[in-house]
Design a protein around this motif. Sequence first.
Motif, PDB file in Angstrom:
ATOM      1  N   TYR A  86       4.749   0.864   1.222  1.00 29.86           N
ATOM      2  CA  TYR A  86       4.912  -0.083   2.270  1.00 29.86           C
ATOM      3  C   TYR A  86       4.332  -1.642   2.042  1.00 29.86           C
TER       4      TYR A  86
ATOM      5  N   TRP B 255       0.735  -1.238  -0.058  1.00 31.37           N
ATOM      6  CA  TRP B 255       0.041   0.103  -0.176  1.00 31.37           C
ATOM      7  C   TRP B 255       0.868   1.291  -0.011  1.00 31.37           C
ATOM      8  N   THR B 256       0.296   2.533  -0.450  1.00 30.39           N
ATOM      9  CA  THR B 256       0.937   3.625  -0.228  1.00 30.39           C
ATOM     10  C   THR B 256       0.305   4.571   0.778  1.00 30.39           C
ATOM     11  N   ALA B 257       1.142   4.976   1.753  1.00 31.85           N
ATOM     12  CA  ALA B 257       0.606   5.784   2.802  1.00 31.85           C
ATOM     13  C   ALA B 257       0.136   6.918   2.281  1.00 31.85           C
ATOM     14  N   LYS B 258      -1.143   7.480   2.713  1.00 34.80           N
ATOM     15  CA  LYS B 258      -1.431   8.802   2.667  1.00 34.80           C
ATOM     16  C   LYS B 258      -0.829   9.837   2.806  1.00 34.80           C
ATOM     17  N   HIS B 259      -0.651  10.819   1.994  1.00 36.05           N
ATOM     18  CA  HIS B 259       0.013  12.255   2.129  1.00 36.05           C
ATOM     19  C   HIS B 259       1.533  12.033   2.493  1.00 36.05           C
ATOM     20  N   GLN B 260       2.044  10.809   2.004  1.00 32.65           N
ATOM     21  CA  GLN B 260       3.356  10.590   2.024  1.00 32.65           C
ATOM     22  C   GLN B 260       3.957  10.039   1.068  1.00 32.65           C
ATOM     23  N   ASN B 261       3.089   9.318  -0.024  1.00 25.98           N
ATOM     24  CA  ASN B 261       3.452   8.767  -1.183  1.00 25.98           C
ATOM     25  C   ASN B 261       4.768   7.918  -1.143  1.00 25.98           C
ATOM     26  N   LYS B 262       4.776   7.117   0.016  1.00 28.60           N
ATOM     27  CA  LYS B 262       5.660   6.007   0.356  1.00 28.60           C
ATOM     28  C   LYS B 262       4.951   4.736   0.350  1.00 28.60           C
TER      29      LYS B 262
ATOM     30  N   THR C 225       6.972  -5.951   8.033  1.00 31.13           N
ATOM     31  CA  THR C 225       6.423  -4.940   7.497  1.00 31.13           C
ATOM     32  C   THR C 225       7.534  -3.776   7.386  1.00 31.13           C
TER      33      THR C 225
ATOM     34  N   TYR D  69       9.245  -0.524   4.583  1.00 26.52           N
ATOM     35  CA  TYR D  69       9.218   0.506   3.579  1.00 26.52           C
ATOM     36  C   TYR D  69       9.647  -0.188   2.046  1.00 26.52           C
TER      37      TYR D  69
END
Length: 156
Positions: free
Chosen positions: A92, A83-90, A113, A115
């Motif tokens: 995981y 998934w991509t963390a909201k507001h971080q564009n990273k 879990t 990055y």
Amino acid sequence: MVFCATQNISFAVCLSFGLNALLQLAGAKYTLPSRYTFHKRLVEVYASCCERLRATVQQAATEVKEYNFGKKLPFLHLTSDFWTAKHQNKAYGTVVVAFVNNQWELCIRTLGTCYMGGTKTADRLARWVAFVLRKATGLKMDSVVSCTSDGASDMK
């Protein structure tokens, strides 16, 4: 330690005047450890859990290999989710292993879990899953009977 881990609270709570006052008010004759002692103990617990996980999964993998000669139940399955963390564009990901032990119990363990940088491609995801498996258990993908991943909607 469990309190901090389950409530997602910083180790610095060990220095908290408020927590110490609460313990004294409750009549506890306990002195909180320093955050450095707390960190050291947490690392020890983590290392112990990793060793138990490694031993458990390696035993299951051995049983899977023995099945090939008609001795054990074959089942070592990986599931991954990205998934991509909201507001971080990273990005995981998490890798979970499932297997049936020699008492016929379904065992599910999270291997890790973390990055995952870069573009999500099928090849990169496969290499990342293999890396997490090897890091957590010391096993290679040839120990795995099956693997499932989510669709990774942003995979290229």
